[in-house]
Design a protein around this motif. Sequence first.
Motif, PDB file in Angstrom:
ATOM      1  N   TYR A 101       5.887  11.463 -20.223  1.00 55.78           N
ATOM      2  CA  TYR A 101       6.125  10.912 -18.887  1.00 55.78           C
ATOM      3  C   TYR A 101       5.013  11.324 -17.922  1.00 55.78           C
ATOM      4  O   TYR A 101       4.410  12.385 -18.076  1.00 55.78           O
ATOM      5  CB  TYR A 101       7.449  11.421 -18.306  1.00 55.78           C
ATOM      6  N   PHE A 102       4.830  10.484 -16.920  1.00 56.86           N
ATOM      7  CA  PHE A 102       3.895  10.765 -15.833  1.00 56.86           C
ATOM      8  C   PHE A 102       4.685  10.581 -14.542  1.00 56.86           C
ATOM      9  O   PHE A 102       5.189   9.497 -14.262  1.00 56.86           O
ATOM     10  CB  PHE A 102       2.730   9.776 -15.906  1.00 56.86           C
ATOM     11  N   ASP A 103       4.847  11.645 -13.755  1.00 62.00           N
ATOM     12  CA  ASP A 103       5.663  11.627 -12.543  1.00 62.00           C
ATOM     13  C   ASP A 103       4.801  11.768 -11.296  1.00 62.00           C
ATOM     14  O   ASP A 103       3.750  12.419 -11.322  1.00 62.00           O
ATOM     15  CB  ASP A 103       6.669  12.782 -12.542  1.00 62.00           C
ATOM     16  N   ILE A 104       5.302  11.171 -10.217  1.00 61.99           N
ATOM     17  CA  ILE A 104       4.665  11.296  -8.908  1.00 61.99           C
ATOM     18  C   ILE A 104       5.769  11.499  -7.877  1.00 61.99           C
ATOM     19  O   ILE A 104       6.787  10.806  -7.918  1.00 61.99           O
ATOM     20  CB  ILE A 104       3.880  10.027  -8.506  1.00 61.99           C
ATOM     21  N   ASP A 105       5.551  12.419  -6.958  1.00 58.99           N
ATOM     22  CA  ASP A 105       6.414  12.561  -5.787  1.00 58.99           C
ATOM     23  C   ASP A 105       5.678  11.923  -4.618  1.00 58.99           C
ATOM     24  O   ASP A 105       4.540  12.298  -4.306  1.00 58.99           O
ATOM     25  CB  ASP A 105       6.708  14.025  -5.480  1.00 58.99           C
ATOM     26  N   ILE A 106       6.317  10.953  -3.958  1.00 57.62           N
ATOM     27  CA  ILE A 106       5.691  10.183  -2.889  1.00 57.62           C
ATOM     28  C   ILE A 106       6.546  10.293  -1.630  1.00 57.62           C
ATOM     29  O   ILE A 106       7.771  10.192  -1.702  1.00 57.62           O
ATOM     30  CB  ILE A 106       5.556   8.697  -3.296  1.00 57.62           C
ATOM     31  N   ASP A 107       5.896  10.472  -0.487  1.00 55.46           N
ATOM     32  CA  ASP A 107       6.632  10.470   0.784  1.00 55.46           C
ATOM     33  C   ASP A 107       7.364   9.144   0.929  1.00 55.46           C
ATOM     34  O   ASP A 107       6.818   8.081   0.627  1.00 55.46           O
ATOM     35  CB  ASP A 107       5.682  10.652   1.967  1.00 55.46           C
ATOM     36  N   VAL A 108       8.588   9.195   1.409  1.00 54.12           N
ATOM     37  CA  VAL A 108       9.419   7.989   1.512  1.00 54.12           C
ATOM     38  C   VAL A 108       8.804   6.923   2.419  1.00 54.12           C
ATOM     39  O   VAL A 108       9.057   5.735   2.220  1.00 54.12           O
ATOM     40  CB  VAL A 108      10.856   8.312   1.989  1.00 54.12           C
ATOM     41  N   ASP A 109       7.972   7.334   3.358  1.00 56.39           N
ATOM     42  CA  ASP A 109       7.368   6.366   4.270  1.00 56.39           C
ATOM     43  C   ASP A 109       6.000   5.861   3.809  1.00 56.39           C
ATOM     44  O   ASP A 109       5.345   5.099   4.514  1.00 56.39           O
ATOM     45  CB  ASP A 109       7.267   6.943   5.681  1.00 56.39           C
ATOM     46  N   ASN A 110       5.583   6.233   2.609  1.00 62.00           N
ATOM     47  CA  ASN A 110       4.280   5.813   2.091  1.00 62.00           C
ATOM     48  C   ASN A 110       4.448   4.589   1.196  1.00 62.00           C
ATOM     49  O   ASN A 110       4.367   4.662  -0.034  1.00 62.00           O
ATOM     50  CB  ASN A 110       3.609   6.964   1.333  1.00 62.00           C
ATOM     51  N   SER A 111       4.690   3.453   1.822  1.00 53.46           N
ATOM     52  CA  SER A 111       4.948   2.225   1.056  1.00 53.46           C
ATOM     53  C   SER A 111       3.745   1.780   0.243  1.00 53.46           C
ATOM     54  O   SER A 111       3.904   1.189  -0.827  1.00 53.46           O
ATOM     55  CB  SER A 111       5.401   1.098   1.989  1.00 53.46           C
ATOM     56  N   ILE A 112       2.541   2.085   0.700  1.00 48.50           N
ATOM     57  CA  ILE A 112       1.339   1.709  -0.057  1.00 48.50           C
ATOM     58  C   ILE A 112       1.325   2.438  -1.394  1.00 48.50           C
ATOM     59  O   ILE A 112       1.081   1.829  -2.443  1.00 48.50           O
ATOM     60  CB  ILE A 112       0.064   1.997   0.760  1.00 48.50           C
ATOM     61  N   ALA A 113       1.599   3.743  -1.390  1.00 51.92           N
ATOM     62  CA  ALA A 113       1.608   4.516  -2.639  1.00 51.92           C
ATOM     63  C   ALA A 113       2.763   4.095  -3.542  1.00 51.92           C
ATOM     64  O   ALA A 113       2.605   4.024  -4.765  1.00 51.92           O
ATOM     65  CB  ALA A 113       1.689   6.012  -2.335  1.00 51.92           C
ATOM     66  N   ILE A 114       3.902   3.795  -2.959  1.00 50.82           N
ATOM     67  CA  ILE A 114       5.055   3.358  -3.761  1.00 50.82           C
ATOM     68  C   ILE A 114       4.742   2.041  -4.447  1.00 50.82           C
ATOM     69  O   ILE A 114       4.965   1.883  -5.655  1.00 50.82           O
ATOM     70  CB  ILE A 114       6.319   3.260  -2.881  1.00 50.82           C
ATOM     71  N   ASP A 115       4.190   1.102  -3.706  1.00 49.09           N
ATOM     72  CA  ASP A 115       3.822  -0.193  -4.292  1.00 49.09           C
ATOM     73  C   ASP A 115       2.746  -0.043  -5.361  1.00 49.09           C
ATOM     74  O   ASP A 115       2.798  -0.694  -6.408  1.00 49.09           O
ATOM     75  CB  ASP A 115       3.342  -1.161  -3.206  1.00 49.09           C
ATOM     76  N   PHE A 116       1.768   0.826  -5.103  1.00 46.80           N
ATOM     77  CA  PHE A 116       0.706   1.077  -6.085  1.00 46.80           C
ATOM     78  C   PHE A 116       1.302   1.608  -7.384  1.00 46.80           C
ATOM     79  O   PHE A 116       0.984   1.136  -8.469  1.00 46.80           O
ATOM     80  CB  PHE A 116      -0.315   2.068  -5.505  1.00 46.80           C
ATOM     81  N   ALA A 117       2.195   2.591  -7.270  1.00 46.96           N
ATOM     82  CA  ALA A 117       2.823   3.176  -8.460  1.00 46.96           C
ATOM     83  C   ALA A 117       3.634   2.129  -9.221  1.00 46.96           C
ATOM     84  O   ALA A 117       3.582   2.075 -10.460  1.00 46.96           O
ATOM     85  CB  ALA A 117       3.704   4.359  -8.066  1.00 46.96           C
ATOM     86  N   LYS A 118       4.359   1.300  -8.517  1.00 50.02           N
ATOM     87  CA  LYS A 118       5.161   0.263  -9.175  1.00 50.02           C
ATOM     88  C   LYS A 118       4.284  -0.701  -9.962  1.00 50.02           C
ATOM     89  O   LYS A 118       4.671  -1.158 -11.042  1.00 50.02           O
ATOM     90  CB  LYS A 118       6.005  -0.488  -8.150  1.00 50.02           C
ATOM     91  N   ARG A 119       3.087  -1.004  -9.431  1.00 50.17           N
ATOM     92  CA  ARG A 119       2.170  -1.898 -10.158  1.00 50.17           C
ATOM     93  C   ARG A 119       1.748  -1.314 -11.505  1.00 50.17           C
ATOM     94  O   ARG A 119       1.353  -2.043 -12.403  1.00 50.17           O
ATOM     95  CB  ARG A 119       0.924  -2.188  -9.317  1.00 50.17           C
TER      96      ARG A 119
END
Length: 137
Positions: A101-119
């Motif tokens: 597994y590869f995990d990332i903790d992202i600030d809830v308000d960082n939609s750019i990073a969340i979208d990037f990770a989902k891609r």
Amino acid sequence: MRKKIEYLLSNLNNKLEGNFLKMQEKSIAEYANKIVSNANIVPILEQDKLEAFIAFYDNDPKKEIAYLSMLAVDYGSLGKSYGKVLMETAINILRKKGFRYFDIDIDVDNSIAIDFAKRYGFKIMERGEKIRVRRVL
């Protein structure tokens, strides 16, 4: 490499008015020292200038979970696909090492990073002050 990372992170933090780094470390210098000492770092250099890097922890002896600590791209290098190249490189390195597994903790308000990770196939695992996303390798 520590000084180059510190310089890049300082520039990004200044450009984004202090909103780039929200960390518990006391300074960017301490954070840079921490990742240089403990993380696997893949840099992109152009004429000895650090344009981007990814830092991840792959020191789990059971090779279960690796953690992304930082992916940073110089503000002037946005749009050059460095983030894509670095993420794909890190994923390939972790696969070759046998991680699950590869995990990332992202600030809830960082939609750019969340979208990037989902891609890149990361799925939300937990929500709290941070969002934990995971990719199966």
